[in-house]
Design a protein around this motif. Structure first.
Motif, mmCIF file in Angstrom:
data_model
loop_
_atom_site.group_PDB
_atom_site.id
_atom_site.type_symbol
_atom_site.label_atom_id
_atom_site.label_comp_id
_atom_site.label_asym_id
_atom_site.label_seq_id
_atom_site.Cartn_x
_atom_site.Cartn_y
_atom_site.Cartn_z
ATOM 1 N N GLY A 268 0.821 -1.198 0.000
ATOM 2 C CA GLY A 268 0.000 0.000 0.000
ATOM 3 C C GLY A 268 0.859 1.253 0.000
ATOM 4 O O GLY A 268 0.655 2.168 -0.802
ATOM 5 N N ALA A 269 1.848 1.273 0.904
ATOM 6 C CA ALA A 269 2.684 2.466 1.001
ATOM 7 C C ALA A 269 3.467 2.696 -0.287
ATOM 8 O O ALA A 269 3.554 3.820 -0.782
ATOM 9 N N LEU A 270 4.009 1.613 -0.842
ATOM 10 C CA LEU A 270 4.746 1.734 -2.103
ATOM 11 C C LEU A 270 3.865 2.313 -3.192
ATOM 12 O O LEU A 270 4.282 3.160 -3.984
ATOM 13 N N LEU A 271 2.621 1.829 -3.229
ATOM 14 C CA LEU A 271 1.683 2.310 -4.234
ATOM 15 C C LEU A 271 1.475 3.812 -4.092
ATOM 16 O O LEU A 271 1.536 4.563 -5.068
ATOM 17 N N VAL A 272 1.222 4.261 -2.867
ATOM 18 C CA VAL A 272 0.973 5.686 -2.657
ATOM 19 C C VAL A 272 2.218 6.494 -3.035
ATOM 20 O O VAL A 272 2.138 7.484 -3.759
ATOM 21 N N ILE A 273 3.366 6.043 -2.555
ATOM 22 C CA ILE A 273 4.604 6.775 -2.833
ATOM 23 C C ILE A 273 4.865 6.845 -4.325
ATOM 24 O O ILE A 273 5.178 7.903 -4.873
ATOM 25 N N MET A 274 4.707 5.714 -4.984
ATOM 26 C CA MET A 274 4.910 5.685 -6.424
ATOM 27 C C MET A 274 3.994 6.658 -7.138
ATOM 28 O O MET A 274 4.407 7.394 -8.027
ATOM 29 N N MET A 275 2.729 6.677 -6.758
ATOM 30 C CA MET A 275 1.778 7.552 -7.437
ATOM 31 C C MET A 275 2.128 9.008 -7.192
ATOM 32 O O MET A 275 1.914 9.861 -8.041
ATOM 33 N N MET A 276 2.686 9.278 -6.012
ATOM 34 C CA MET A 276 3.032 10.666 -5.741
ATOM 35 C C MET A 276 4.277 11.090 -6.502
ATOM 36 O O MET A 276 4.392 12.207 -6.976
ATOM 37 N N VAL A 277 5.220 10.181 -6.570
ATOM 38 C CA VAL A 277 6.525 10.553 -7.077
ATOM 39 C C VAL A 277 6.747 10.167 -8.533
ATOM 40 O O VAL A 277 7.297 10.924 -9.310
ATOM 41 N N ARG A 278 6.301 8.981 -8.896
ATOM 42 C CA ARG A 278 6.626 8.473 -10.215
ATOM 43 C C ARG A 278 5.556 7.485 -10.683
ATOM 44 O O ARG A 278 5.751 6.281 -10.608
ATOM 45 N N PRO A 279 4.442 7.996 -11.176
ATOM 46 C CA PRO A 279 3.316 7.113 -11.511
ATOM 47 C C PRO A 279 3.663 6.078 -12.559
ATOM 48 O O PRO A 279 2.987 5.071 -12.683
ATOM 49 N N ARG A 280 4.731 6.326 -13.291
ATOM 50 C CA ARG A 280 4.988 5.319 -14.305
ATOM 51 C C ARG A 280 5.814 4.180 -13.746
ATOM 52 O O ARG A 280 6.233 3.294 -14.465
ATOM 53 N N GLY A 281 6.062 4.189 -12.446
ATOM 54 C CA GLY A 281 6.704 3.042 -11.834
ATOM 55 C C GLY A 281 8.210 3.064 -11.981
ATOM 56 O O GLY A 281 8.788 4.025 -12.474
ATOM 57 N N LEU A 282 8.841 1.995 -11.566
ATOM 58 C CA LEU A 282 10.308 1.964 -11.570
ATOM 59 C C LEU A 282 10.873 2.073 -12.985
ATOM 60 O O LEU A 282 11.728 2.896 -13.256
ATOM 61 N N VAL A 283 10.404 1.196 -13.865
ATOM 62 C CA VAL A 283 10.977 1.222 -15.214
ATOM 63 C C VAL A 283 9.913 1.386 -16.285
ATOM 64 O O VAL A 283 10.135 1.074 -17.445
ATOM 65 N N GLY A 284 8.751 1.866 -15.909
ATOM 66 C CA GLY A 284 7.663 1.883 -16.872
ATOM 67 C C GLY A 284 7.677 3.110 -17.763
ATOM 68 O O GLY A 284 8.449 4.050 -17.590
ATOM 69 N N LYS A 285 6.757 3.074 -18.749
ATOM 70 C CA LYS A 285 6.666 4.193 -19.671
ATOM 71 C C LYS A 285 5.309 4.860 -19.634
ATOM 72 O O LYS A 285 5.093 5.872 -20.269
ATOM 73 N N TYR A 286 4.357 4.284 -18.912
ATOM 74 C CA TYR A 286 3.008 4.818 -18.967
ATOM 75 C C TYR A 286 2.556 5.170 -17.561
ATOM 76 O O TYR A 286 2.523 4.328 -16.680
ATOM 77 N N GLY A 287 2.190 6.437 -17.358
ATOM 78 C CA GLY A 287 1.800 6.866 -16.026
ATOM 79 C C GLY A 287 0.312 7.047 -15.847
ATOM 80 O O GLY A 287 -0.117 7.880 -15.065
ATOM 81 N N PHE A 288 -0.486 6.306 -16.574
ATOM 82 C CA PHE A 288 -1.942 6.378 -16.435
ATOM 83 C C PHE A 288 -2.474 7.786 -16.598
ATOM 84 O O PHE A 288 -3.276 8.270 -15.831
ATOM 85 N N GLY A 289 -1.998 8.447 -17.582
ATOM 86 C CA GLY A 289 -2.576 9.730 -17.940
ATOM 87 C C GLY A 289 -1.911 10.901 -17.252
ATOM 88 O O GLY A 289 -2.285 12.038 -17.424
#
Lengths: 290, 291
Positions: A268-289
């Protein structure tokens, strides 16, 4: 050692699950919270065929995949016409309904009692009984799923999916039937999840509905998102990280009930942090808009 | 039958409070704040801690529950969502973050209080009256009355006050509202705080009947979502209607078919509405956080 092998099997399963969801969420941009339902569908189909009809493992897998693909039509066709947020809610709804069916259609699925005594798999005479055997099987499945996603990613079909993700109206203007593309992506994704389900059923030899809840769906989508949507490696990394990290917690000596909660808190925490900081994830290319 | 109606009304009343908060948050902040379920759960557990664990009595527990709800909701907006909105996060990204918050909070509760069911009771809950052939407890009657009063107040507020106008403007078109001087962030934070306080109120009231467990918020939230979709997201009377409908249908299904099919029927209703009339019975057409 047995334990490490067990974790490896889990990694294989979850790589398959996250990589299959990548087709839908990462390539096509459709955030589906129904993935655990297809996972469960595959598990139950395979389990029931094996336990009630004595069907061999490969048949169970194939039928499971087929049924998941068919059911995915029931989910996708009504939902795909819905706008972003509402599509997600619709998949949520279907997840709940499918879970409810697994949990309440007692005559077929034995409901909360689950299905025990699922035979371990045999593939054309090769009986898989040892932990190592299962690791190999899980690896084969994961590689297969990865291969399918890779194929889709580099193909023109994948290109259309990504275009739909970025600007669907434009793609329609180019004359493509976007609904067809999305339905196919959904079906492939569901079928792969079902295959993972079959493996799970024959590995643990007991299944019950609690393995296929909304929370499981959220876990799988977390793997895709944290690893990175829109990239071939993202879901893989996400699956490896989210499966092994909590297992590492055990070695710190936490009691198992605490460990179970801690893993979810980490997700859960990782999800929130990721969405705040880097929605496209560690190595992703798509940040859901984003 | 009238017993069914009575029970449905009582639980619908509590769900409505949760749904109205959730719906107003969706109208103004433009995403599905699923962590609302976590706010609900936390508030219920705070009430429990204050009234049962420390023995301070039900009313103080209720007050603390509501305040803690408001504080948590406020904190989520200010610490997390607002920052993400500044980075122009899409509604999907905000939704995913709220899922993360939900999972985290639910498990924190589980960690601290355990997974078992806790009981929250007070005496007046057990005084039962007979109304039109149905047995209904005083607590249930209070619940219905409180919910009605609050919903009516909110509706009047939204339609007749200056602040209500600001809220409607924010819900309608935030950029345009900003140009005429509406402070969006302030509107949103007020909606979050009050919506969450309502969730806390509902949680404490409902906990008398349903008892507490860490997953309680998710169940209520999902019903709230269904109610909102079928009733109409932007409209308070719509939400009330939607919740009534879904609660009645669900209880009817549970009574006539079998208790376990309640959820499936409720969500089947959701799907039907999503296909047939996504804006709900009384709602206005949908829009998203980013144009």
């Amino acid at each position: 050692m047995e334990y490490i092998l067990h974790v490896l099997v889990l990694v294989g399963l979850y790589v398959t699950l996250s990589v299959s969801l990548e087709i839908l969420a990462g390539q096509t941009g459709l955030l589906s919270i129904a993935h655990a339902a297809f996972y469960g569908l595959g598990a139950y189909t395979s389990a029931l065929l094996a336990v009630r009809l004595g069907a061999p493992f490969p048949l169970g897998v194939l039928v499971g995949m087929g049924i998941a693909a068919l059911v995915s039509l029931v989910v996708s066709l009504p939902s795909l016409r819905l706008h972003d947020d509402y599509f997600v809610i619709a998949t949520f709804g279907f997840q709940i309904i499918l879970f409810s069916i697994l949990n309440n259609w007692i005559d077929l699925t034995r409901g909360p009692l689950g299905i025990p005594g699922i035979p371990q798999p045999s593939i054309f005479g090769w009986a898989i009984r040892s932990q190592v055997g299962f690791v190999i099987l899980a690896a084969v499945l994961a590689i297969f799923a990865f291969f399918v996603v890779e194929l889709i990613t580099i193909s023109p079909f994948g290109r259309v999916l990504r275009s739909i993700r970025e600007d669907e109206v434009f793609v329609k203007a180019m004359g493509k039937n976007t609904t067809w593309f999305k339905v196919v992506a959904f079906a492939v994704s569901a079928a792969l999840a079902a295959a993972a389900g079959s493996l799970y059923a024959h590995y643990i030899t007991y299944i019950d509905p609690t393995s296929f809840t909304v929370m499981e769906s959220i876990l799988i989508i977390s793997m895709v998102i944290i690893g990175g949507a829109g990239s071939r490696w993202g879901p893989l990394i996400g699956a490896v990280v989210l499966v092994t990290l909590p297992e590492a917690l055990r070695f710190i000596g936490l009691p198992s009930s605490v460990a179970a909660n801690m893993r979810q808190i980490i997700y859960g925490a990782l999800l929130v942090i990721m969405m705040m900081v880097r929605p496209r994830g560690l190595v992703g290319k798509y940040g859901f808009g984003r | 039958m009238s017993q069914l109606l009575a029970n449905s009304l009582a639980s619908a009343a509590a769900y409505t409070l949760v749904a109205v908060g959730f719906g107003l948050i969706y109208s103004t902040a433009r995403f599905f704040h699923f962590a609302h379920g976590a706010v609900y759960t936390i508030a219920a557990y705070v009430s429990y801690t204050v009234s049962v664990y420390f023995g301070f009595g039900w009313w103080l527990g209720l007050l603390c529950g509501m305040s803690s709800g408001a504080i948590i909701g406020w904190a989520m907006e200010v610490a997390i969502y607002r920052r993400m909105r500044r980075g122009r996060a899409s509604s999907t990204v905000l939704f995913i973050a709220s899922l993360g918050l939900l999972v985290t909070c639910q498990n924190l509760i589980s960690l601290v209080f355990g997974d078992g069911t806790l009981i929250l009771r007070r005496e007046s809950a057990d005084h039962v009256r007979e109304v039109a052939g149905a047995r209904i407890s005083e607590a249930q009657i209070e619940c219905i009355v409180v919910a009605l009063v609050i919903c009516a107040t909110i509706w009047v507020f939204i339609h007749s006050t200056k602040w209500g106008r600001e809220l409607r403007a924010t819900a309608n078109d935030p950029d345009l509202a900003r140009t005429v001087g509406v402070r969006i962030n302030r509107v949103v934070v007020i909606v979050f705080s009050s919506g969450s306080a309502l969730a806390g109120l509902a949680a404490t009231m409902l906990a008398q009947e349903t008892d507490l467990h860490p997953a309680m918020g998710v169940e209520v939230l999902l019903l709230a979502v269904v109610g909102i979709v079928i009733g109409g997201v932007g409209s308070v009377p719509g939400i009330v209607l939607g919740i009534l409908l879904v609660t009645l249908l669900r209880n009817l299904a549970m009574w006539q078919l079998a208790p376990q099919w309640g959820d499936a029927i409720a969500f089947a209703l959701l799907i039907v509405f999503l296909i047939w009339r996504p804006q709900g019975l009384l709602g206005k057409p949908i829009r998203s956080a980013t144009p």
